[in-house]
Design an enzyme around this catalytic site. Structure first.
Site, short mmCIF file in Angstrom:
data_model
loop_
_atom_site.label_atom_id
_atom_site.label_comp_id
_atom_site.label_asym_id
_atom_site.label_seq_id
_atom_site.Cartn_x
_atom_site.Cartn_y
_atom_site.Cartn_z
N THR A 93 0.87 -1.17 0.00
CA THR A 93 0.00 0.00 0.00
C THR A 93 0.90 1.22 0.00
OG1 THR A 93 -1.60 -1.25 1.30
CG2 THR A 93 -1.92 1.13 1.16
N LYS A 169 -7.11 1.08 -3.57
CA LYS A 169 -6.71 0.50 -2.28
C LYS A 169 -6.79 1.56 -1.16
CE LYS A 169 -4.81 -1.89 0.99
NZ LYS A 169 -5.60 -2.83 1.78
N LYS A 238 0.04 5.45 8.35
CA LYS A 238 0.70 5.74 7.07
C LYS A 238 -0.33 5.73 5.94
CE LYS A 238 1.93 2.21 4.82
NZ LYS A 238 1.42 1.31 3.79
P1 NAP Z 1 5.23 -5.75 8.10
O1 NAP Z 1 4.84 -7.02 8.76
O2 NAP Z 1 5.67 -4.59 8.94
O3 NAP Z 1 6.37 -6.09 7.01
C1 NAP Z 1 7.04 -5.05 6.36
C2 NAP Z 1 8.07 -5.61 5.40
O4 NAP Z 1 8.76 -4.50 4.80
C3 NAP Z 1 9.13 -6.50 6.06
O5 NAP Z 1 9.52 -7.50 5.16
C4 NAP Z 1 10.27 -5.49 6.29
O6 NAP Z 1 11.54 -6.09 6.39
C5 NAP Z 1 10.17 -4.69 5.01
N1 NAP Z 1 10.85 -3.40 5.11
C6 NAP Z 1 10.53 -2.35 5.91
N2 NAP Z 1 11.37 -1.32 5.70
C7 NAP Z 1 12.25 -1.73 4.75
C8 NAP Z 1 13.34 -1.11 4.10
N3 NAP Z 1 13.72 0.16 4.36
N4 NAP Z 1 14.02 -1.83 3.16
C9 NAP Z 1 13.65 -3.09 2.87
N5 NAP Z 1 12.62 -3.74 3.45
C10 NAP Z 1 11.91 -3.05 4.38
O7 NAP Z 1 4.03 -5.19 7.20
P2 NAP Z 1 2.79 -6.00 6.56
O8 NAP Z 1 1.67 -6.03 7.54
O9 NAP Z 1 3.30 -7.26 5.94
O10 NAP Z 1 2.37 -4.97 5.41
C11 NAP Z 1 3.07 -4.90 4.17
C12 NAP Z 1 2.29 -3.99 3.22
O11 NAP Z 1 0.98 -4.56 3.03
C13 NAP Z 1 2.06 -2.57 3.75
O12 NAP Z 1 2.14 -1.65 2.67
C14 NAP Z 1 0.64 -2.63 4.31
O13 NAP Z 1 0.04 -1.34 4.32
C15 NAP Z 1 -0.01 -3.59 3.33
N6 NAP Z 1 -1.17 -4.35 3.83
C16 NAP Z 1 -1.17 -4.89 5.09
C17 NAP Z 1 -2.27 -5.62 5.53
C18 NAP Z 1 -2.31 -6.21 6.92
O14 NAP Z 1 -3.41 -6.53 7.41
N7 NAP Z 1 -1.19 -6.44 7.56
C19 NAP Z 1 -3.37 -5.81 4.69
C20 NAP Z 1 -3.33 -5.29 3.38
C21 NAP Z 1 -2.21 -4.56 2.98
P3 NAP Z 1 12.10 -6.60 7.82
O15 NAP Z 1 11.55 -7.99 8.01
O16 NAP Z 1 13.56 -6.56 7.66
O17 NAP Z 1 11.60 -5.63 8.87
#
Ligand code: NAP
Length: 291
Positions: A93, A169, A238
């Site tokens: 997102t 989205k 965010k």
């Molecule tokens: P998350 O668990 O916080 O995972 C974030 C990912 O991004 C991890 O792999 C992290 O790596 C990586 N990352 C963060 N900063 C980085 C950087 N500077 N360089 C390289 N990698 C980096 O988040 P999530 O819940 O999976 O969400 C991921 C995306 O999906 C977001 O955009 C969110 O808005 C969207 N989304 C989430 C949901 C939900 O319910 N969770 C639903 C729909 C969409 P590390 O492992 O090294 O920290």
């Protein structure tokens, strides 16, 4: 097919697993390398840079925010440096502005971007039940279609400019936050008048408001199930910021956005960064003198 996958957080890990389960040959990369190890045991190849993962020719990414995506695309060892010809399917997102910037940069490098953000929480990612919202040129969408089938229950094509999917989205997440705000307000009203949250939800979800968001988010509020976070509050904040940026750019007032955003910010300030974004309901309850 051969596919690279970048970003193994709450969402990405389950998506990558779904790709493996569907029989695709997956090369993964994650900033924190240890998170990739269980997928290695499941048959994934582990790359040492995002650019190496993109050498598969088509690469999906699921990362936290604009900053993370920009680093993985434009940074040292990134997709454009390592495999400029790769088709990039961006599922995070992110802002409309970054989607436009990436589309231009990929086109200049002789490749393309497909935006494919998703609806669904980590459990849906793990069980291949996501809703995929995709936009890009037809031939690129056709190429990515088997991957969408592997991770989602349904895909929607919204246009041929990638940013359009990001806008849809963001509009959806605005509605989730607004619905959470409304649910919390209705439940606070009921509870202060002696009607239990569970009863109120049973009636509303069982009559005119039986949508997945009312059922699921209403359930989190009823059960106060805010930890561990499925979608961490700072990521939700965010998203609401990106909604506001898009609305400002397009000159569309969204008064409801400010209310939900401030309640979310209050929750983060009081309850901490680890809590789920549905906990914006806690600020509504506090405002009514309830716990
Ligand atoms: P998350 O668990 O916080 O995972 C974030 C990912 O991004 C991890 O792999 C992290 O790596 C990586 N990352 C963060 N900063 C980085 C950087 N500077 N360089 C390289 N990698 C980096 O988040 P999530 O819940 O999976 O969400 C991921 C995306 O999906 C977001 O955009 C969110 O808005 C969207 N989304 C989430 C949901 C939900 O319910 N969770 C639903 C729909 C969409 P590390 O492992 O090294 O920290």
């Amino acid at each position: 097919m051969d596919v690279g996958f970048i970003g193994l957080g709450n969402m990405g890990f389950g998506i990558a697993r779904s790709l493996l389960r569907a029989g695709h040959t997956v090369t993964v990369w994650n900033r924190t390398a240890a998170k990739a190890e269980p997928l290695g045991a499941d048959g994934a190849t582990i790359a040492s840079t995002p650019g190496e993962a993109a050498k598969a020719g088509i690469v999906m990414s699921m990362l936290a925010d604009d900053h993370a995506v920009a680093e993985v695309v434009f940074g040292e060892g990134g997709i454009l440096a390592g495999a400029p010809e790769a088709l990039h399917v961006s599922m995070s997102t992110i802002s409309v502005a970054l989607a436009k910037r990436m589309a231009d940069a990929h086109a200049e490098a002789g490749s393309a971007l497909v935006s494919a953000p998703v609806f669904g929480r980590p459990a849906a990612a793990e069980s291949a039940k996501l809703f995929v919202v995709a936009a890009g040129e037809g031939s690129h969408l056709d190429r990515a279609a088997p991957l969408f089938d592997a991770v989602g229950q349904k895909s929607f094509i919204v246009g041929d400019a990638p940013y359009e999917a990001n806008l849809v989205k963001l509009a959806g997440n605005f509605m989730i936050a607004g619905t959470t705000e409304m649910l919390a307000e209705a439940m606070a009203l009921g509870e202060k008048g002696g009607v239990a949250r569970a009863k109120l939800l049973e009636v509303l979800a069982g009559t005119l408001f039986g949508s997945p968001i009312v059922q699921n988010y209403g359930g989190y509020i009823r059960d106060e199930a805010y930890l561990p976070a499925g979608f961490a509050a700072p990521l939700g904040l965010k998203d609401l910021r990106l909604v506001g940026e898009a609305a400002e750019e397009l000159r569309v007032p969204l008064p409801l956005l400010g209310i939900a955003r401030d309640h979310l910010l209050e929750t983060i300030a009081i309850d901490g960064e680890e809590i789920d974004w549905s906990a914006l309901a806690k600020s509504v309850f506090r405002g009514a003198g309830l716990k």
